[in-house]
Motif scaffolding. Structure first.
Motif, PDB file in Angstrom:
ATOM      1  N   ARG A 149       0.822  -1.199   0.019  1.00 42.81           N
ATOM      2  CA  ARG A 149      -0.009  -0.069  -0.097  1.00 42.81           C
ATOM      3  C   ARG A 149       0.909   1.298  -0.054  1.00 42.81           C
ATOM      4  N   ALA A 150       1.934   1.322   0.678  1.00 42.48           N
ATOM      5  CA  ALA A 150       2.724   2.465   0.623  1.00 42.48           C
ATOM      6  C   ALA A 150       3.517   2.685  -0.759  1.00 42.48           C
ATOM      7  N   ILE A 151       3.832   1.523  -1.421  1.00 46.45           N
ATOM      8  CA  ILE A 151       4.398   1.788  -2.797  1.00 46.45           C
ATOM      9  C   ILE A 151       3.161   2.426  -3.683  1.00 46.45           C
ATOM     10  N   PHE A 152       2.148   1.930  -3.635  1.00 44.53           N
ATOM     11  CA  PHE A 152       1.063   2.142  -4.207  1.00 44.53           C
ATOM     12  C   PHE A 152       0.556   3.891  -4.083  1.00 44.53           C
ATOM     13  N   THR A 153       0.778   4.142  -2.720  1.00 40.52           N
ATOM     14  CA  THR A 153       0.633   5.882  -2.491  1.00 40.52           C
ATOM     15  C   THR A 153       1.946   6.497  -3.018  1.00 40.52           C
ATOM     16  N   ILE A 154       2.837   5.915  -2.893  1.00 35.60           N
ATOM     17  CA  ILE A 154       4.217   6.825  -3.400  1.00 35.60           C
ATOM     18  C   ILE A 154       4.171   6.980  -5.127  1.00 35.60           C
ATOM     19  N   GLU A 155       3.438   6.079  -5.585  1.00 36.36           N
ATOM     20  CA  GLU A 155       3.279   6.040  -7.068  1.00 36.36           C
ATOM     21  C   GLU A 155       2.120   6.889  -7.452  1.00 36.36           C
ATOM     22  N   MET A 156       1.130   7.360  -6.146  1.00 32.13           N
ATOM     23  CA  MET A 156      -0.160   7.880  -6.338  1.00 32.13           C
ATOM     24  C   MET A 156      -1.006   7.130  -7.113  1.00 32.13           C
ATOM     25  N   ASN A 157      -0.936   5.740  -7.126  1.00 30.77           N
ATOM     26  CA  ASN A 157      -1.691   4.811  -8.047  1.00 30.77           C
ATOM     27  C   ASN A 157      -2.715   4.196  -6.892  1.00 30.77           C
ATOM     28  N   PHE A 158      -4.041   5.110  -6.786  1.00 34.79           N
ATOM     29  CA  PHE A 158      -4.981   4.612  -5.811  1.00 34.79           C
ATOM     30  C   PHE A 158      -5.977   3.567  -6.621  1.00 34.79           C
ATOM     31  N   LYS A 159      -5.980   3.812  -7.959  1.00 35.69           N
ATOM     32  CA  LYS A 159      -6.664   2.877  -8.840  1.00 35.69           C
ATOM     33  C   LYS A 159      -6.922   1.395  -8.416  1.00 35.69           C
ATOM     34  N   ILE A 160      -5.613   0.931  -8.262  1.00 34.89           N
ATOM     35  CA  ILE A 160      -5.658  -0.559  -7.877  1.00 34.89           C
ATOM     36  C   ILE A 160      -6.208  -0.731  -6.640  1.00 34.89           C
ATOM     37  N   GLN A 161      -5.810   0.024  -5.647  1.00 36.97           N
ATOM     38  CA  GLN A 161      -6.268  -0.158  -4.340  1.00 36.97           C
ATOM     39  C   GLN A 161      -7.921  -0.055  -4.280  1.00 36.97           C
ATOM     40  N   ALA A 162      -8.303   0.878  -5.067  1.00 34.51           N
ATOM     41  CA  ALA A 162      -9.755   0.980  -5.011  1.00 34.51           C
ATOM     42  C   ALA A 162     -10.665  -0.122  -5.451  1.00 34.51           C
ATOM     43  N   LYS A 163      -9.832  -0.613  -6.648  1.00 33.15           N
ATOM     44  CA  LYS A 163     -10.546  -2.007  -7.138  1.00 33.15           C
ATOM     45  C   LYS A 163     -10.506  -3.026  -6.138  1.00 33.15           C
ATOM     46  N   ALA A 164      -9.393  -3.405  -5.404  1.00 32.79           N
ATOM     47  CA  ALA A 164      -9.125  -4.376  -4.649  1.00 32.79           C
ATOM     48  C   ALA A 164      -9.927  -4.169  -3.277  1.00 32.79           C
ATOM     49  N   THR A 165     -10.197  -3.211  -2.786  1.00 37.36           N
ATOM     50  CA  THR A 165     -10.899  -2.773  -1.578  1.00 37.36           C
ATOM     51  C   THR A 165     -12.332  -3.102  -1.745  1.00 37.36           C
ATOM     52  N   LEU A 166     -13.003  -2.542  -3.036  1.00 39.24           N
ATOM     53  CA  LEU A 166     -14.352  -2.727  -3.333  1.00 39.24           C
ATOM     54  C   LEU A 166     -14.619  -4.126  -3.680  1.00 39.24           C
ATOM     55  N   VAL A 167     -13.789  -5.022  -4.207  1.00 40.82           N
ATOM     56  CA  VAL A 167     -14.123  -6.466  -4.176  1.00 40.82           C
ATOM     57  C   VAL A 167     -14.254  -7.063  -2.994  1.00 40.82           C
ATOM     58  N   ALA A 168     -13.440  -6.665  -2.137  1.00 42.77           N
ATOM     59  CA  ALA A 168     -13.389  -7.570  -0.756  1.00 42.77           C
ATOM     60  C   ALA A 168     -14.472  -6.860   0.077  1.00 42.77           C
ATOM     61  N   ALA A 169     -14.864  -5.784  -0.090  1.00 37.78           N
ATOM     62  CA  ALA A 169     -15.977  -5.255   0.837  1.00 37.78           C
ATOM     63  C   ALA A 169     -17.327  -5.713   0.223  1.00 37.78           C
TER      64      ALA A 169
END
Length: 494
Positions: A149-169
């Motif tokens: 998650r820190a690496i995604f944040t450094i890259e300002m790549n929140f798109k992948i995190q959005a998809k992952a958390t939505l599926v889990a939720a």
């Protein structure tokens, strides 16, 4: 680093101002989608479950919230923030952080396993033993995905995190609702939280290309720990203070009262907490890129402060205005007392973003020591306010939280004035028009919904419609710059 003008400034990745702006906008949008998709699904799940479960069921799970949040704040130990701030980070830094996080996560889970009977005795609720031992597995799950998650944040790549958390939720929420409607009671909440953290971890690992190396560096650990440990201790203090309300209410008042309180905080934090979290995650790496450009940092700070605060003020005052028909429509008459608590808390939650961005400046400047010292001083004062209001009931406790929020803004902004020349009076002057507009809108919405006695859904729609119309008229007449800036920011995405 040589100072450059804001228009020509390039961060460590070589981004110019235009590129950085596009990344900031895209990052904000996707980060919002991530937070609100997850929290939105959780919010809907909570509403559906609340029609089957009782305030006591939610109060029971709420009793162990403090222990879960404290453990979560210690798992990271501030290392992810240290990684984001460190411009010359290496793979050794990433792997060191990964193994340290796992060790801390497992250690904390084992500790809570053995403390479960003690927690149950404290609240006189034997059922808390198995509940604690199951839900707290999520601590280990979360420790496994900190670096990704820190690496995604450094890259300002929140798109992948959005998809992952939505599926889990969605998956965990569906399971929780199914259990609630098959009379599983409190265990439906337990299953929802357990599955959500587990699936989130699994999906992040699947979508992330980063994998730890078989390396660990004590030099890297000391470097990251020097900055991060102070943030971890600050987070621990903040978490302990925030959840002290749950502990005190759960111990002094009825279990149902704790259910009312936790539902009111969930409604308020759904907007305030999520927006603050989203924008803080995006603006922190952006501000870090201006470490060598004080003027550029000052300009970015003022822009973020004004634009986001307007949105926050309007949403929270609007929520306060429609709290009663909203709770009646979504939860039912049984939860009506939640609306009263929510209305009070909104006056404190509206300032979340203001003191959050002020704290960001301390982090960008590398003053985690000052960050920690301020947390200690503030929390000593705030705990005093909690115990002073406790004898007077839940509403008094909520007003105490409002007072704490205002004090936090005053204290945090003092140091922003010292570091970048934007102190409390400068901030208040720029925020005053937004405060006036939002409070007047909230008052109008409240009185309209109180006067009109329709079906709660119709009252809710009327309140929202009146609030939107009022804002549109006022913004058009005054030519509000913050609203124009916000709309321009969104248009610039393309």
């Amino acid at each position: 680093m040589a100072e450059e003008s804001p228009t020509n400034y390039k961060g460590p990745s070589g981004d110019d101002e235009s590129s950085l702006k596009r990344k900031t906008v895209a990052g904000t949008i996707w980060s919002m989608l991530e937070r609100f998709s997850t929290q939105g699904v959780s919010f809907v799940v909570m509403i559906v479950m609340a029609r089957v479960l009782t305030p006591a069921d939610y109060g029971l799970v709420g009793m162990i919230t403090i222990f879960i949040y404290i453990a979560q704040s210690l798992v990271d130990c501030g290392f992810s923030q240290a990684l984001i701030r460190k411009l010359d980070r290496s793979e050794t830094d990433n792997s060191t952080t990964f193994y340290f996080n796992i060790a801390v996560g497992v250690l904390l889970y084992v500790l809570l396993w053995f403390l479960a009977p003690v927690i149950a005795r404290f609240y006189s609720e034997p059922l808390l033993i198995p509940i604690t031992r199951i839900i707290c597995v999520g601590i280990v799950f979360n420790s496994l995905s900190v670096v990704q998650r820190a690496i995604f944040t450094i890259e300002m790549n929140f798109k992948i995190q959005a998809k992952a958390t939505l599926v889990a939720a969605l998956l965990s929420g569906g399971a929780g609702i199914a259990m609630a409607y098959t009379n599983c009671g409190v265990w439906s909440i337990v299953a929802f939280q357990f599955l959500n953290s587990g699936l989130n971890c699994l999906i992040i690992w699947i979508v992330s290309s980063w994998r730890p190396r078989w390396t660990y560096s004590w030099a890297s650990f000391r470097n990251l720990f020097g900055f991060g440990s102070k943030l971890a201790l600050s987070g621990f203090i903040q978490t302990l203070y925030t959840n002290a309300y749950i502990m005190v209410i759960g111990r002094v008042y009825k279990v149902a009262d704790l259910g009312y309180y936790t539902r009111s905080t969930q409604f308020g934090n759904f907007l305030s907490g999520n927006i603050s979290n989203v924008v803080q995650r995006v603006t922190y790496p952006v501000l870090c890129r201006y470490q060598g450009d004080p003027e550029g940092m000052r300009e970015k700070f003022n822009t973020f402060l004004r634009v986001v605060s307007l949105v926050m003020f309007v949403l929270m005052m609007g929520l306060a205005g429609v709290a009663k028909p909203l709770i009646l429509s979504l939860l039912g008459e049984e939860w009506l007392y939640t609306a009263t608590l929510l209305q009070v808390l909104c006056f404190g939650y509206m300032w979340n973003w203001v003191y959050s961005i002020n704290l960001n400046i301390l982090l960008v400047k590398g003053r985690s020591d000052l960050f920690l010292n301020l947390e200690i001083i503030k929390k000593v004062i705030f705990v005093g306010i909690l115990f002073a209001t406790m004898p007077f009931g839940l509403i008094a406790i909520c007003w105490g939280q409002v007072a704490c929020a205002l004090l936090e803004v005053l204290i945090n902004s003092f140091y922003t004035g010292k570091f970048i020349g934007v102190g409390i009076w400068s901030q208040l002057r720029s925020l005053l028009p937004s405060v006036i507009v939002s409070v007047s809108m909230g008052a109008l919405v409240y009185f309209v919904t109180e006067i009109v006695h329709w079906n709660s859904w119709l009252e809710l729609l009327l309140g929202v419609g009146v609030g939107v119309a009022y804002l549109f008229i006022v913004m058009r007449l005054t030519g509000n710059k913050e609203l124009a800036g916000f709309l321009q920011l969104l248009k610039s995405r393309g």
